[in-house]
Design a protein around this motif. Structure first.
Motif: not given
Length: 231
Positions: A170-178, A180-184, A204-211
């Motif tokens: 779960v910790g690894e997946l949280r980092k992966q999501i983070n 993706l958000a920072r890349s976007l 795009l900014q709204k999508l960043v917050r959602q991710i």
């Protein structure tokens, strides 16, 4: 996919040589796993016209847990392959009857398959045709066979067995999501700095917050799912 590529998939699963794949499996029972597989892992250099998602497979095991066959679900067709040394033992037919066909019919009302003697040769044609007819498929055209949901041998509501994620995963997946958000966010920033604040940059900014929100949503989901399983 060709017989050769399906055999390679089975061989690699048995040897544990799966680094080049991205595989997610959901056991349906002791002998069959439903799997979603990226034969080639997604990369940042993929063409934008690349396939959007994974391919769907059913992976069939014997009593020893060895993968002996697979069924590639192309929705409008099925492509099955049994390792030569395990043919004629009923692994495919039994798994199709009891598990795979009922699972397919959770998402469709009919299943078509194509059996082309010119493409697979007379021996494979006879074997595949025998399996299809034993399963209740009816020949509808020269090379096509069809099985309707009402004609399924056995209808079982089996959506598969859950596999609990570890705290570490779960910790690894949280980092992966983070990531993706920072890349976007970096992409959004480039658009904004190039064209100023626009409706698209705001989108795009709204999508960043959602991710980004999913870094904690996935943890909440994992925690609540664990509590549910304890009841």
């Amino acid at each position: 996919m060709t017989d050769k590529s399906l055999q390679s998939l089975i061989d690699n699963l048995n040897s544990g040589n799966t680094e080049s794949y991205l595989i997610f499996r959901r056991p349906l029972n002791q002998y069959v796993d439903f799997a979603k597989i990226w034969i080639e892992k997604p990369t940042a250099n993929d063409n934008v016209t690349s396939s959007d998602g994974p391919d769907h497979f059913y992976l069939i095991k014997n009593n020893e847990g060895v993968f002996v066959a697979t069924v590639y679900d192309m929705r409008r067709d099925l492509h099955w392959f049994v390792l030569p040394q395990y043919r004629g033992k009923g692994h495919l037919t039994q798994s199709m009857k009891t598990t795979i066909i009922p699972h397919l019919f959770l998402s469709r009302d009919q299943q078509r398959i194509t059996i082309d003697e010119m493409q697979i040769g007379p021996l494979n044609f006879k074997a595949s045709q025998k399996v299809a007819l034993d399963l209740g498929f009816i020949k509808s055209e020269e090379k096509d066979y069809i099985l309707l949901k009402d004609h399924s041998t056995k209808e079982i509501l089996n959506t598969g067995e859950n596999s609990e994620l570890t705290t570490e995963r779960v910790g690894e997946l949280r980092k992966q999501i983070n990531f993706l958000a920072r890349s976007l966010w970096a992409i959004q920033t480039e658009i904004e700095m190039g064209y100023g604040k626009t409706e698209y940059s705001e989108e795009l900014q709204k999508l960043v917050r959602q991710i980004k929100n999913h870094t904690w949503k996935i943890e909440d989901f994992w925690y609540s799912s664990g509590r549910e399983s304890e009841r």
